[in-house]
Scaffold this active site. Sequence first.
Site, PDB file in Angstrom:
ATOM      1  N   CYS B  85       0.822  -1.214   0.000  1.00 30.89           N
ATOM      2  CA  CYS B  85       0.000   0.000   0.000  1.00 30.89           C
ATOM      3  C   CYS B  85       0.864   1.276   0.000  1.00 30.89           C
ATOM      4  O   CYS B  85       1.445   1.604  -1.022  1.00 30.89           O
ATOM      5  CB  CYS B  85      -1.002  -0.026   1.159  1.00 30.89           C
ATOM      6  N   HIS B 164      -3.763  -4.779   0.904  1.00 29.54           N
ATOM      7  CA  HIS B 164      -3.113  -5.215   2.148  1.00 29.54           C
ATOM      8  C   HIS B 164      -3.133  -6.736   2.256  1.00 29.54           C
ATOM      9  O   HIS B 164      -4.107  -7.308   2.750  1.00 29.54           O
ATOM     10  CB  HIS B 164      -3.821  -4.587   3.358  1.00 29.54           C
ATOM     11  N   GLU B 166      -1.797  -8.709   4.233  1.00 32.21           N
ATOM     12  CA  GLU B 166      -1.820  -9.253   5.596  1.00 32.21           C
ATOM     13  C   GLU B 166      -3.238  -9.531   6.073  1.00 32.21           C
ATOM     14  O   GLU B 166      -3.434 -10.187   7.096  1.00 32.21           O
ATOM     15  CB  GLU B 166      -1.085  -8.307   6.567  1.00 32.21           C
TER      16      GLU B 166
END
Lengths: 223, 179
Positions: B85, B164, B166
């Site tokens: 990002c 993202h 994660e």
Amino acid sequence: MKLGVLFSGGKDSTYAAWLAKKEGYEIACLITIQSENKDSFMFHTPSILATSVQARAMGISLIIVKTKGEKENELEDLEEAIITAKKKYKIEGIVTGAVESVYQASRIQKICNKIGIECFNPLWQKDQIELLEDLIKNKFEVVITGVAAFPLDKKWLGRKIDNKFVEDIKKLNSEYKINPAGEGGEFESFVLNCPLFKRRLIVKDWKDYGEKNNWRRELEDVE
Amino acid sequence: MSKILIINISKERLHYYEFVKPIEDILKNVGVEFYTKHYTKFNDKDLKADKIIICGTSLMDNDFIDKIESFKWIEVYKKPILGICGGMQVISLIFNGELGKESEIGLFNENFVKSFLGMKEKKEVYHLHNNYITLPLEFEQFTSSKIPQAIKHKEKEIYGVLFHPEVRNKSLIENFVNL
């Protein structure tokens, strides 16, 4: 930076508030959304009026907003509440206890982005067992006030989050895929004491409602 | 043993928990050694790290863009980099991409036209950005999207994702760690 905390009185939003304070932020107000819809997608519902007793124990102002809890309406009510907090308490950011729920987190992100304030989700993606262990380590006294998944039942109401609880949850997690931090709605919790409180709360009266694997404990008198 | 450097680009301390710690947790689970630093503290010794991951930050935080010269080391670092990002925006700006406005918040489907760190075909990803950076000349784009969502340097092992990983695509980070 002054922050407002979206506060349900449960372990996640209280722990998130404590992390903010620990990192040097000022908690200017708490914001509690009282949803008439017990199955709200956005907000934790049980024992929400008891949040005013918790706010007093912290010495922090509380904004309570009522919502009918219909899907997109409750977002408008939340936005109104955040705008009020920004005006009244000059907050520059919101803190939430979101862990896994993209539904909750992305909607709050959008509201903060629209209003032009920061959004903090300090429990985001946190390992669920680690979260329970952190609560115990940091002296959070938390009790279960709602269960909503097999094989959880009425016996779990009022249980404290302690080492035995974590052990039992680990077992249930491997056998039944119960989300150990309960954000999927399997558990609701209530904080009786933590480093943010000036005194420990005492639950004097409560009523249990439910059947089978779906129970909630309404705290009727907390002081 | 290889050591990975995780770079925090957040202006606010409290954002560490949201944008850096989840990446640290993934690396811990993989069992790889790592250390974390704020981008303003980067020094020449950090060029010895075996890989670098540059994390993202919040929607309102564009401080790192004003201090983009702090990331000049990207031009000389020879080992793999992954920008997430805001981290991807850093990489693209260093390679002369241009800043554009496009807000995407929440879950979106992205179509990977070529395999990218294990991502193939249609994948659900979590977006949290108000800005994007145009594709730099030395880079290629791996998604069919209008704005660059997953990019890699044509010659170097420099990767960037605007989403993202994660949140819904942890394996992308594991695949980068295991390169």
